[in-house]
Design an enzyme around this catalytic site. Structure first.
Site, PDB file in Angstrom:
ATOM      1  CE  LYS A   1      47.395 -14.476  -4.790  1.00  0.00           C
ATOM      2  NZ  LYS A   1      46.130 -14.803  -5.339  1.00  0.00           N
TER       3      LYS A   1
ATOM      4  CB  THR B   1      35.293 -38.502 -11.254  1.00  0.00           C
ATOM      5  OG1 THR B   1      36.318 -39.468 -11.156  1.00  0.00           O
ATOM      6  CG2 THR B   1      34.588 -38.393 -12.923  1.00  0.00           C
TER       7      THR B   1
ATOM      8  CB  SER C   1      -7.361  -2.652  -4.747  1.00  0.00           C
ATOM      9  OG  SER C   1      -6.780  -3.205  -3.617  1.00  0.00           O
ATOM     10  CB  THR C   2      -2.434  -1.861  -2.861  1.00  0.00           C
ATOM     11  OG1 THR C   2      -2.450  -0.409  -2.436  1.00  0.00           O
ATOM     12  CG2 THR C   2      -1.083  -2.163  -2.583  1.00  0.00           C
ATOM     13  CG  ASN C   3      -4.769  -5.907  -2.175  1.00  0.00           C
ATOM     14  OD1 ASN C   3      -3.863  -5.407  -1.417  1.00  0.00           O
ATOM     15  ND2 ASN C   3      -6.046  -6.085  -1.353  1.00  0.00           N
TER      16      ASN C   3
ATOM     17  CB  SER D   1      47.726  -9.289  -4.048  1.00  0.00           C
ATOM     18  OG  SER D   1      48.256  -9.152  -2.943  1.00  0.00           O
TER      19      SER D   1
ATOM     20  CB  THR E   1      -1.005   0.087   1.367  1.00  0.00           C
ATOM     21  OG1 THR E   1      -1.569  -0.982   1.213  1.00  0.00           O
ATOM     22  CG2 THR E   1      -1.760   1.283   1.225  1.00  0.00           C
TER      23      THR E   1
END
Length: 479
Positions: A328, A191, A144-146, A322, A105
């Protein structure tokens, strides 16, 4: 020090009391109360949601004007104000926090007040002139808000899903290009993080691309789930307080304004109270997040080191890694994507719980669902584009490194199990390790197969084949 001029204020009143507002604010007393009541997150409503909400309001005003429920001049001013907001204006006046009570609302009233103030301006009046354009009586007419809030969510989600689909397609295409580029790079398949069997690097990227292609299809199908809107249903889906001609026409006008295939739900009560479609869409987004999580993790592993890790691929160096370790470079893009994916997964749990906690004829937690769902779509879109543009397209293979891993691994010997048997191959691997000789070289030295046969058995073309034929092993002998 100069004296600052006092802020110009205007006073507005409602049934609770009165509040002083900045004179230049387009929002009014209802919005001001919501800002004071819900200072929870500091977040703003999603821009796509603001645009969609304005389009919904525009469709409602257009319908009321066409049917004669709004005067032509006032109706046009309201429509023009909505179009301005949908086009990007006045977003700074939509100030309520996404985390709010009242099932949205506060959001609806924020829009009603801003639209009314801007429409009054367009008619030559002052902001806050509620006699000229009233936020509730005129802007919120037959609404309506709804019904407007969940409709705006569906419109915004449809727009963002289309953006996400394009981003996923871009990632899929970039992975497919790498599949082709790396098709001749032989590597060790693994795996449980240990050596398994030989494969090609292209096959790895091809598997990534297949997973992403499924995401692309799922996201396309998501749009079907949310195109039915409850606009016209007003408070609970019965249409109470709205004329029948308005209820039947308003969704069509929304489709015309947005250019989206939205339509009125067959059961407006269902569309008002149940949020399971958003759970379904979020679940598909979670699947996409899971794939991004897997791809990001694999890219980090394959590029790890590069000297002391797997180092089979090189990710593009997009920034220093880094503040102390010079030279790096970190896998920052997969790391960022991983964090976004985890957030999407968390949002999915939030959406599921919020949908299940809706009660009777309304889900009062729809603001939380809205924020979480639209955030997930935005994060996934940015993640797919970032991964495609700033990572995958710049990945380079390290064929020599891949080949060295293959030759040092027992994985190659698995190729011989069908003809030599498990025990003989196990002995072959043990002898090669004891002698410190790569498997291919040891096979030649032990008389298992001539050099050209060994090269053929471990070629990229052979490894990409689906299965083997007995004739391929005619020159292979038991060691």
């Amino acid at each position: 020090m100069r004296n600052q001029e006092p802020e110009r204020l205007r006073t507005e009143r409602d049934g609770i009391g009165e509040i002083d507002l900045p004179a230049d604010a387009y929002y009014g007393i209802h919005t001001s109360r919501a800002v004071r009541n819900f200072p929870f997150s500091g977040y703003r409503l999603h821009p796509a949601f603001i645009r969609a909400f304005a389009q919904v309001k525009q469709a409602c005003a257009k319908t009321n004007a066409l049917l004669g429920h709004l005067s032509g001049e006032r109706g046009q001013a309201i429509m023009d104000a909505c179009a301005e907001i949908a086009g990007g204006a006045f977003h700074d006046q939509i100030v309520v926090d996404p985390f709010q009570g009242g099932a949205g609302t506060s959001t609806n009233m924020n829009f009603n007040e801003v639209i009314a103030a801007r429409a009054a301006e367009r008619l030559g009046g002052d902001r806050g002139d509620r006699e000229l354009v009233n936020p509730l009586r005129h802007v919120n007419m037959h609404q309506s808000t709804n019904d407007v809030f969940p409709t705006a969510l569906r419109v915004a989600a449809t727009d963002l899903l289309m953006e996400l689909e394009r981003a996923v397609a871009s990632l899929q295409e970039s992975l497919q290009r790498k599949e082709t580029e790396f098709r001749d790079v032989v590597k060790v398949g693994r795996t449980e993080l240990t050596d398994a069997v030989p494969m090609t690097l292209g096959m790895s990227f091809g598997a990534f691309a297949e997973a992403v292609s499924r995401d692309r299809w799922r996201i396309f199908k998501c749009r079907e789930r949310i195109k039915r809107v409850n606009l016209g249903g007003t408070a609970i889906g019965t249409g109470l307080g709205a004329p029948r001609d308005y209820v039947l026409a308003v969704a069509g006008n929304l489709a015309a304004i947005t250019g989206l295939p939205v339509s009125r739900a067959e059961n407006l009560l269902d569309a008002t109270q149940n949020a399971d479609v958003f759970v379904e869409v979020s679940g598909m987004l979670k699947a996409c997040a899971a794939n991004l999580l897997k791809i990001g993790s694999d890219l980090r592993l394959l590029s790890s080191g590069p000297a002391a890790g797997l180092g089979e691929i090189t990710l593009p160096p997009i920034q220093a890694g880094s503040s102390i370790m010079a030279g790096k470079v970190n896998p920052v893009m997969p790391e960022a994507v991983t964090q976004a994916a985890l957030r999407v997964m968390g949002n999915d749990q939030t959406i599921a719980l919020a949908a299940g906690l809706g009660q009777l004829e309304l889900n009062h937690l729809l603001p939380l669902i809205t924020h979480s769902l639209l955030e997930s779509m935005t994060l996934l879109t940015a993640s797919c584009l970032g991964l495609a543009d700033n990572c995958v397209r710049g990945i380079e293979a390290r064929p020599d490194r891949c080949r060295a891993h293959v030759e040092q691994s027992a994985a190659l010997a698995t190729v011989l199990v069908p003809v030599l048997g498990y025990d003989a191959v196990e002995k072959l691997v043990a002898d090669a390790r004891r002698n410190g000789t790569p498997i291919p070289a040891h096979m030649v030295e032990a008389g298992v197969a001539p050099a050209d046969t060994v090269e053929r058995l471990f070629s990229p073309r052979q490894l990409c084949k689906l299965g083997f034929t007995p004739g391929e092993y005619e020159e292979v002998n038991t060691p």
